[in-house]
Design an enzyme around this catalytic site. Structure first.
Site, PDB file in Angstrom:
ATOM      1  N   HIS A 157     -14.291  38.061  -5.982  1.00  0.00           N
ATOM      2  CA  HIS A 157     -13.194  37.165  -6.355  1.00  0.00           C
ATOM      3  C   HIS A 157     -13.720  35.730  -6.237  1.00  0.00           C
ATOM      4  O   HIS A 157     -13.432  35.013  -5.289  1.00  0.00           O
ATOM      5  CB  HIS A 157     -11.974  37.376  -5.462  1.00  0.00           C
ATOM      6  N   ASP A 214      -6.807  38.216 -10.721  1.00  0.00           N
ATOM      7  CA  ASP A 214      -7.779  38.039 -11.801  1.00  0.00           C
ATOM      8  C   ASP A 214      -7.505  39.060 -12.912  1.00  0.00           C
ATOM      9  O   ASP A 214      -7.561  38.740 -14.108  1.00  0.00           O
ATOM     10  CB  ASP A 214      -9.205  38.210 -11.262  1.00  0.00           C
TER      11      ASP A 214
END
Ligand code: NAX
Length: 340
Positions: free
Chosen positions: A193, A165
């Site tokens: 996440h 990410d």
């Protein structure tokens, strides 16, 4: 001077989910020296479930055929007591995938079982200094369960992957400004996440014509930064699946390499990175006992929170929303832990 790698002690690195698609890219990069350096010999251990042993045989043959000079030994197994024995590093990629019609709770339940068992195996068989990275989803909560199931290993040795990410956020900013990803530093992924993660660029810098400037100044489009940018990073995994009909694998393997390499060698001076680590209740008003993604710096294989960054109301709200999701996930997982 010629350095003879045959004289140095190998480190033992376990990859679980070794017959899967992330591992296929990851094992190659680890074996080649991208993570532990070009002078560090390795014993690679590959764990997968029994029905995947034939596939794993194929991966083993390919690794042998790469003829990587750093590889001292490759072990493939479906037995935890073999896989976790005396390991220095555990990269836990394998988990139960979400199947059609499966409730989120059922997915969590199946994974609590896996990570409780692997945590117990870490506790029993691994070196006490082992560094553990959890990748398999739901990564933050799986990591918490593994850590809780391995009480003899310091909680700080456990982390989960939010580096993909982080890299996605860097890449989006670089593309927008017209620089390379190397010119963007100190983006932050806060929280889970999942699609509640908060990619924060308030403290990030972009190198433009040799000078570090703030991201808002470099991008000159506040609406994009507060809207589409955040959603693009949050939804990137789903966008890759839609296009490729398979989930992110090459970029996930690269992010795993970045994460573990930084644990091993430290973060560059003046830079921080994002990873899911145990919250202590004192940093950024994140509740205690969650594996939450924070900005950290790493030195001597030990991470520290980057402290004292000012948090505005926009960020606070998003950081709290992702903490709330993680708290709920933890409650459900801990409920299953006693019966798993
Ligand atoms: P694959 O389905 O290709 O591979 C998973 C492998 O794990 C399979 O070979 C399976 O047999 C194995 N496995 C299942 N249970 C196991 C167990 N108990 N012990 C050992 N092995 C076991 O998935 P892949 O694309 O490689 O993704 C693996 C995991 O990474 C998934 O959970 C995925 O959601 C997660 N991801 C996490 C990311 C992150 O940033 N944290 C990003 C990438 C990825 O989506």
């Amino acid at each position: 001077m010629f350095y003879d790698i045959r004289k140095s002690q190998p480190i033992k690195v376990l990859v679980t989910g070794a017959a899967g698609q992330i591992a296929y890219s990851l094992l190659y990069s680890v074996a080649k020296g991208d993570v532990f350096g070009p002078d560090q010999p390795l014993v690679l251990v590959m764990l997968d479930i029994t029905p995947m042993m034939n596939v794993l045989d194929g991966v083993l043959m390919e690794l042998q055929d790469c003829a990587h000079p750093l590889l001292r030994e490759v072990i493939s197994t479906d037995k935890e007591e073999v896989a976790f024995k005396d390991i220095d590093v555990a990269i836990l990629v394998g988990s139960m995938p979400r199947k059609e019609g499966m409730e989120r709770k059922d997915l969590l339940k199946a994974n609590v079982k896996i990570f409780k068992s692997q945590g117990a195996a870490l506790d029993k068989y691994a070196k006490k200094t082992v560094k553990v990275l959890v990748v398999g989803n739901p990564a933050n909560t799986n990591c918490l369960i593994a850590s809780k199931s391995a009480p003899s290993i310091p909680k700080e040795n456990f982390s989960c992957l939010t580096r993909l990410d982080h890299n996605r956020a860097k890449a989006q900013i670089a593309l927008k400004v017209g620089v390379t990803a190397k010119d963007v530093k100190n983006v932050i992924i806060w929280g889970n996440h999942s699609s509640t993660q908060y990619p924060d660029v308030n403290h990030a810098k972009v190198k433009v014509q040799g000078k570090d400037v703030g991201v808002y100044e470099a991008v000159k489009n506040d609406n994009w930064l507060k809207g589409d940018f955040i959603q693009t990073v949050q939804q990137r995994g789903a966008a890759v699946i839609k296009a490729r009909k398979l989930s992110s694998a090459m970029s996930a393997a690269k992010a795993i390499c970045d994460h573990v390499r930084d644990i091993w060698f430290g973060t560059p001076e003046g830079e921080f990175i994002s990873m899911g680590v145990i919250s202590d209740g004192n940093s950024y008003a994140v509740p205690e006992d969650l594996i939450y993604s924070f900005p950290v710096v790493i030195k001597n294989k030990t991470w520290k929170f980057v402290e004292g960054l000012p948090i505005n109301d926009f960020s606070r709200e998003k950081m709290d929303a992702t903490a709330k999701e993680l708290t709920e996930e933890r409650e459900t997982a801990v409920e299953f832990l006693s019966c798993a």
